[in-house]
Design a protein around this motif. Structure first.
Motif, short mmCIF file in Angstrom:
data_model
loop_
_atom_site.label_atom_id
_atom_site.label_comp_id
_atom_site.label_asym_id
_atom_site.label_seq_id
_atom_site.Cartn_x
_atom_site.Cartn_y
_atom_site.Cartn_z
N THR A 1 68.17 46.74 33.07
CA THR A 1 67.81 45.54 33.84
C THR A 1 66.77 44.69 33.13
O THR A 1 66.56 43.54 33.49
CB THR A 1 67.25 45.91 35.22
N TRP A 2 66.05 45.27 32.15
CA TRP A 2 65.01 44.58 31.38
C TRP A 2 63.80 44.21 32.25
O TRP A 2 62.94 43.43 31.84
CB TRP A 2 65.57 43.33 30.68
N THR A 3 63.74 44.77 33.46
CA THR A 3 62.55 44.58 34.32
C THR A 3 61.73 45.86 34.29
O THR A 3 62.15 46.87 33.69
CB THR A 3 62.98 44.25 35.76
N ILE A 4 60.56 45.85 34.93
CA ILE A 4 59.64 47.00 34.87
C ILE A 4 60.40 48.30 35.21
O ILE A 4 61.19 48.34 36.15
CB ILE A 4 58.44 46.79 35.83
N ASN A 5 60.17 49.34 34.41
CA ASN A 5 60.83 50.62 34.65
C ASN A 5 59.94 51.43 35.60
O ASN A 5 58.87 51.88 35.21
CB ASN A 5 61.02 51.37 33.33
N PRO A 6 60.40 51.63 36.85
CA PRO A 6 59.57 52.34 37.83
C PRO A 6 59.16 53.72 37.33
O PRO A 6 58.09 54.22 37.69
CB PRO A 6 60.45 52.44 39.06
N ALA A 7 59.99 54.33 36.48
CA ALA A 7 59.69 55.68 35.98
C ALA A 7 58.44 55.70 35.11
O ALA A 7 57.86 56.76 34.88
CB ALA A 7 60.89 56.21 35.18
N ASN A 8 58.01 54.53 34.62
CA ASN A 8 56.81 54.47 33.76
C ASN A 8 55.54 54.16 34.54
O ASN A 8 54.45 54.17 33.96
CB ASN A 8 57.00 53.38 32.70
N ILE A 9 55.67 53.83 35.81
CA ILE A 9 54.51 53.31 36.54
C ILE A 9 53.47 54.40 36.84
O ILE A 9 52.28 54.21 36.59
CB ILE A 9 54.94 52.59 37.85
N GLU A 10 53.92 55.54 37.35
CA GLU A 10 52.94 56.52 37.83
C GLU A 10 52.01 57.01 36.73
O GLU A 10 50.82 57.22 36.96
CB GLU A 10 53.62 57.66 38.60
N ALA A 11 52.54 57.16 35.53
CA ALA A 11 51.71 57.63 34.42
C ALA A 11 50.62 56.62 34.06
O ALA A 11 49.61 56.97 33.44
CB ALA A 11 52.59 57.90 33.19
#
Ligand code: PLP
Length: 369
Positions: free
Chosen positions: A108-118
């Motif tokens: 999607t080229w938008t923010i990857n939620p999987a990267n947020i918590e770290a």
């Protein structure tokens, strides 16, 4: 010559109405805020399916005031992306907070939620997803993370007027949503403009105060504010354009569908909006190797292709003090070398879409033949 966008074609369509509206706005001498802006705010709030809209003088101002209204300030961190226009980062810095970049999703080229918590620390106050090119970020996991950690979500919807995610309008899912009406945006003023939308009455009230010098009543300044008010003329123009925004959005989507069809047989990476999203194609970008050479030759062939954005924000000289280096955001950096934006606007003729793809195919495969 096929331009990247064509503001004159749109003006020709609405000329009598918009000329009349501008003259009426001038004659009324309601040059700042006033009834045209108030009526636009009401219509745009309804369009976004939210209870409040506050019009301001740019999308950047909208982002700045949304952050301040949500209480973001010095010492805070805001998680966002580097694959965006610099205004997203600039607004975070204006608030006194520190932008923290995470990498994007490969599809999607938008923010990857999987990267947020770290990326969350004790200082994190907000997440600012960017609905890049007109496709909304994956809001469900973003909102779930925000709820778990007590964070505010501010949508940068500057490229996403009318976009939707699971039937919910851009700007209506986060605590606040921010739009730009820069002339080239999907809904463009005849000058600068922006808006904050929200369902929170307290946030809307804060934005009202902050955009107008913190005045509760004339010369009664209750908070230090800004001169971020929308012009009356811009309100008048935007009110006319609200009658067309859905028609224009559907026309953009039809252009994108034609590109999708014609490009299907070619080995470029195309936009792949999830089925539950309404993409509004502010930008129609493909990703390819040999991008710079392809761009140069397309332009020589009279095709107004472009790059959004050639250097990601974290590698811009202006933001070097944030301390990022090449390699920190691998997908963002790779796509910055591969993105190529093709002409897209409501009036783009089907035969022009064919011409763009024909030229692109010719150029990309010239050496292979
Ligand atoms: C255009 C844009 C802005 C800034 O809007 P202005 O009205 O130009 O201040 C912010 N974020 C994104 C993603 C944009 O595309």
């Amino acid at each position: 010559m096929i331009p990247l966008t064509d503001l004159k074609a749109q003006y020709q369509q609405i000329k009598p109405r918009v000329d009349e509206a501008i003259l009426r706005a001038v004659a009324s001498t309601q040059f700042v805020l006033g009834p045209e802006v108030a009526s636009f705010e009401e219509r745009f709030a309804a369009y976004c399916n939210v209870s409040h809209c506050r019009a301001v003088n740019s999308g950047t101002s909208a982002l700045h005031l949304a952050l301040l209204a949500a209480g973001v300030g010095p010492g805070d961190e805001v998680i966002t992306v580097s694959m965006t226009f610099v205004a997203t980062t600039a607004a975070i810095l204006y608030s006194g907070a520190k932008p923290v970049f995470v990498d994007i999703d490969p599809v999607t080229w938008t923010i990857n939620p999987a990267n947020i918590e770290a990326a969350i620390t004790l200082r994190t106050r907000a997440i600012m997803p960017v609905h890049l090119h007109g496709l909304m970020a994956d809001m469900d996991p973003i909102m779930a993370i925000a709820e778990r950690h007590g964070l505010v979500v501010i949508e940068d919807a500057a490229q996403a007027h009318g976009a939707a995610y699971k039937g919910r309008a851009a700007g209506s899912i986060g605590d606040l949503g921010c739009f730009s009406f820069y002339p080239g945006k999907n809904l463009g003023a005849y000058g600068e403009g922006g808006a904050v939308v929200t369902n929170r009455a307290d946030f809307a009230r804060k934005v009202s105060l902050l955009r107008d010098w913190g005045q509760e009543t004339k010369y009664n300044h209750v908070v230090p504010g800004y001169n971020y008010r929308m012009d009356g003329i811009q309100g008048a123009v935007l009110n006319i354009k609200m009658d067309y925004i859905e028609e224009w959005t559907e026309a953009r989507r039809a252009v994108a569908a034609r590109y999708d069809d014609l490009l299907a047989k070619l080995p470029f990476v195309r936009p792949q909006p999830p089925a539950h999203c309404r993409h509004v194609y502010h930008v129609y970008a493909i990703a390819l190797s040999h991008r710079n050479e392809t761009l140069r030759r397309l332009q020589e062939a009279g095709i107004g292709a472009a790059i959004h954005y050639p250097v990601p924000v974290h590698l811009q000289k202006a933001y070097a003090t944030l301390g990022y280096r090449v390699g920190d955001l691998p997908l963002t950096e790779a796509l910055a070398h591969q993105f190529l934006s093709l002409p897209v606007y409501a009036e783009l003729a089907p035969e022009d879409v064919v011409e763009v793809v024909t030229q692109l195919e010719k150029i990309a495969f010239a050496d292979a033949a």
